[in-house]
Design a protein around this motif. Structure first.
Motif: not given
Ligand code: 13P
Ligand code: SF4
Length: 321
Positions: A19-22, A40, A55-58, A79
């Motif tokens: 969560k903290d690091k996306n 996930d 995904t758009d996570a970093k 990414r």
């Protein structure tokens, strides 16, 4: 073995860091249950590639084997893609070295190259269309009947598709997976005698005699779906053992028996590469942002083309989840 309380603590830390690091954690069905539980998304190799695109996570953390993380990186050059243990390889991918493959291709000019996703980025660069076990049939069927095909690297999947499609103009690379090649038909049939009502489910990477004996053949995801929809209550499962966790979770009232390997002391229905990934390694991977996948840009760009072709064909034929 990590005690249950510690596992809970590590899992909590992983969820917080994600969560903290996306970051997003993608896990293959062959991972240990505690990893499947905190991911996930859990899926087969096609779903993992599709999720990597969506995904758009970093940061993407891939709990699977190296080629899966590499595929995610090929699709997401900007990414950070992490693999918790870079030694988590694949015996099937290793059975297809790039120099030998280039020489093989030269022997068959005018052939369209279809490679399984279980390959290195260098092999993908030499490929026209990638496939997974979920979509190999629709990918081959998307080509005109008269088109000459090289199929690599799994000989069992290749020969299975060749039998299904009746395409004589398919040449097949002679590679295999150490897990799926090891199932013993004799022992499976002995089990069947003990459980005559059991259905045999097999992954197409298994050898032909196992596939002939199987009641249902399919990719990891297809086997899971079948076990949910089918009315039987006992199944002998000839694929990597990790999928049994999802099968039991989806159908707790049914019995799933792992198909025995030839050498029962070898634990071969566990993929030793998949099982190299642990909760602790995922935690360290996230904390230290290692091991980041790096690919030479020329190879990456060339390898992306056949993967995108596969994703396009899959979405046109409805293989989106
Ligand atoms: P799936 O395509 O079913 O995910 O299989 C991947 C794999 O590694 C099979 O051994
Ligand atoms: Fe590779 Fe076989 Fe392991 Fe799948 S099960 S990742 S094909 S070694």
């Amino acid at each position: 073995m990590i005690p249950f309380v510690d596992k809970e603590k590590i899992s909590e830390k992983i969820r917080k860091l994600l969560k903290d690091k996306n970051a997003v954690l993608l896990a293959h069905y062959y991972q240990n249950p505690e990893i499947q539980e905190i991911a996930d998304f859990v899926g087969d190799s096609l779903v993992l590639a599709q999720k990597a695109v969506e995904t758009d996570a970093k940061i993407i953390v891939l709990a699977g084997v190296y080629f899966m993380a590499e595929t995610a990186k090929i699709l997401n050059p900007s990414r950070k893609v992490l693999i918790p243990d870079p030694e988590a390889g694949c015996s099937l991918a290793d059975s297809c070295p790039v120099d030998d493959f280039i020489a093989f291709k030269k022997r068959y000019p005018g052939h369209t190259v279809i490679s399984y996703v279980n390959t290195s980025a260098e092999i993908k660069k030499e490929t026209d269309i990638i496939c997974t076990s979920s979509n190999a049939l629709s990918i081959v069927n998307s080509l005109p009947k008269e088109e000459k095909i090289i199929f690599a690297p799994d000989r069992n999947l290749g020969n299975y598709i060749k039998r299904l499609t009746g395409r004589e103009n398919m040449v097949i690379w002679d590679g295999a997976c150490h897990v799926h090649e090891e199932f013993s038909l004799e022992k499976i049939l002995e089990l069947k005698k003990l459980h005559p009502e059991a259905k045999i489910l097999a992954h197409p990477e298994c050898k032909k005699p196992i596939l002939i004996a199987a009641d249902y053949i399919g990719s990891t995801k297809a086997l899971l779906d079948f076990s949910q929809k089918d009315e039987s209550s006992v199944y002998i499962v000839a694929t990597e053992s990790g999928i049994l966790y999802q099968m039991k979770k989806a159908s707790p009232h049914k019995t799933f028996i792992p198909a025995p390997p030839i050498d029962s002391s070898c634990g071969c229905n566990d993929c030793r590469f998949m099982k190299m990934i642990t909760l602790e390694k995922i935690l360290t991977s996230l904390e230290e942002e290692k091991y980041a996948i790096e690919i030479d840009e020329k190879i990456r760009a060339a390898a992306e083309i056949p993967i995108r072709r596969m994703l396009d064909i899959s979405s046109r034929s409805g293989l989106i989840r």
